[in-house]
Motif scaffolding. Structure first.
Motif, PDB file in Angstrom:
ATOM      1  N   ARG A  51      36.329 -91.780  -5.374  1.00  0.00           N
ATOM      2  CA  ARG A  51      35.487 -91.733  -6.641  1.00  0.00           C
ATOM      3  C   ARG A  51      35.935 -90.461  -7.544  1.00  0.00           C
ATOM      4  O   ARG A  51      36.566 -89.626  -6.947  1.00  0.00           O
ATOM      5  N   PRO A  52      35.745 -90.465  -8.724  1.00  0.00           N
ATOM      6  CA  PRO A  52      36.157 -89.575  -9.660  1.00  0.00           C
ATOM      7  C   PRO A  52      35.582 -88.149  -9.094  1.00  0.00           C
ATOM      8  O   PRO A  52      34.174 -88.123  -8.789  1.00  0.00           O
ATOM      9  N   THR A  53      36.322 -87.280  -9.240  1.00  0.00           N
ATOM     10  CA  THR A  53      35.686 -85.857  -8.769  1.00  0.00           C
ATOM     11  C   THR A  53      36.298 -84.978  -9.996  1.00  0.00           C
ATOM     12  O   THR A  53      36.891 -85.176 -11.054  1.00  0.00           O
ATOM     13  N   PRO A  54      35.437 -83.606 -10.347  1.00  0.00           N
ATOM     14  CA  PRO A  54      35.722 -82.867 -11.284  1.00  0.00           C
ATOM     15  C   PRO A  54      37.239 -82.524 -11.318  1.00  0.00           C
ATOM     16  O   PRO A  54      37.769 -82.242 -12.560  1.00  0.00           O
ATOM     17  N   LYS A  55      37.761 -82.296 -10.182  1.00  0.00           N
ATOM     18  CA  LYS A  55      39.273 -82.043 -10.211  1.00  0.00           C
ATOM     19  C   LYS A  55      39.969 -83.405 -10.538  1.00  0.00           C
ATOM     20  O   LYS A  55      41.172 -83.150 -11.488  1.00  0.00           O
ATOM     21  N   SER A  60      40.680 -93.313  -8.002  1.00  0.00           N
ATOM     22  CA  SER A  60      42.060 -93.652  -7.514  1.00  0.00           C
ATOM     23  C   SER A  60      42.087 -94.257  -6.295  1.00  0.00           C
ATOM     24  O   SER A  60      41.161 -94.398  -5.600  1.00  0.00           O
ATOM     25  N   ILE A  61      43.076 -94.699  -5.909  1.00  0.00           N
ATOM     26  CA  ILE A  61      43.287 -95.219  -4.566  1.00  0.00           C
ATOM     27  C   ILE A  61      44.129 -94.275  -3.672  1.00  0.00           C
ATOM     28  O   ILE A  61      45.264 -94.038  -3.955  1.00  0.00           O
ATOM     29  N   ARG A  62      43.502 -93.522  -2.720  1.00  0.00           N
ATOM     30  CA  ARG A  62      44.235 -92.547  -1.872  1.00  0.00           C
ATOM     31  C   ARG A  62      44.699 -93.340  -0.283  1.00  0.00           C
ATOM     32  O   ARG A  62      43.914 -94.094   0.205  1.00  0.00           O
ATOM     33  N   GLU A  63      45.582 -92.903  -0.054  1.00  0.00           N
ATOM     34  CA  GLU A  63      46.327 -93.424   1.128  1.00  0.00           C
ATOM     35  C   GLU A  63      45.941 -92.414   2.498  1.00  0.00           C
ATOM     36  O   GLU A  63      46.128 -91.043   2.179  1.00  0.00           O
ATOM     37  N   MET A  64      45.058 -92.486   3.361  1.00  0.00           N
ATOM     38  CA  MET A  64      45.185 -91.549   4.281  1.00  0.00           C
ATOM     39  C   MET A  64      45.136 -92.266   5.837  1.00  0.00           C
ATOM     40  O   MET A  64      45.043 -93.628   5.953  1.00  0.00           O
TER      41      MET A  64
END
Ligand SMILES: [Zn+2]
Length: 109
Positions: A51-55, A60-64
């Motif tokens: 989810r969008p964050t202040p930073k 976006s799609i994050r890979e983890m």
């Protein structure tokens, strides 16, 4: 193996024994002994929608990494570099340490 007795710890190198990452090696980033699971660097990558964050204002799609079950990985001995089973031994001060069943060296530094 009873829960809470994980033979693999954070910082260990492990060999993946099954699943799509079979045959790969990675470093344990985090161990979850209560669940018999662990997080291994570069193994079992999942895509997560962030989810969008202040930073990072855009979503976006994050890979983890997602945790894998401990039975899917084998410890690689830091001495002989072979995937091995672990034996336990006690030091004279009562401390329990892990040893390699292949070369007999202690795994703990
Ligand atoms: Zn060894």
């Amino acid at each position: 193996m009873p829960a809470g007795k994980l033979h693999i710890r954070k910082g260990d190198q492990v060999l993946i024994l099954s699943g799509k990452n079979k045959g790969k090696k990675g470093k344990v980033l985090k161990a979850f002994p209560a669940k018999n699971k662990m997080l291994v660097e570069g193994i079992n990558i999942i895509k997560k929608h962030a989810r969008p964050t202040p930073k990072i204002p855009q979503s976006s799609i994050r890979e983890m990494e997602a945790p894998i079950h401990a039975s899917k990985a084998m410890l690689i001995c830091p001495s002989c570099q072979q995937p091995t089973r672990v034996s336990y031994r006690f030091l004279s001060d009562g401390k329990k340490i892990r040893g390699c069943k292949k070369c007999g060296e202690n795994i703990e530094k």
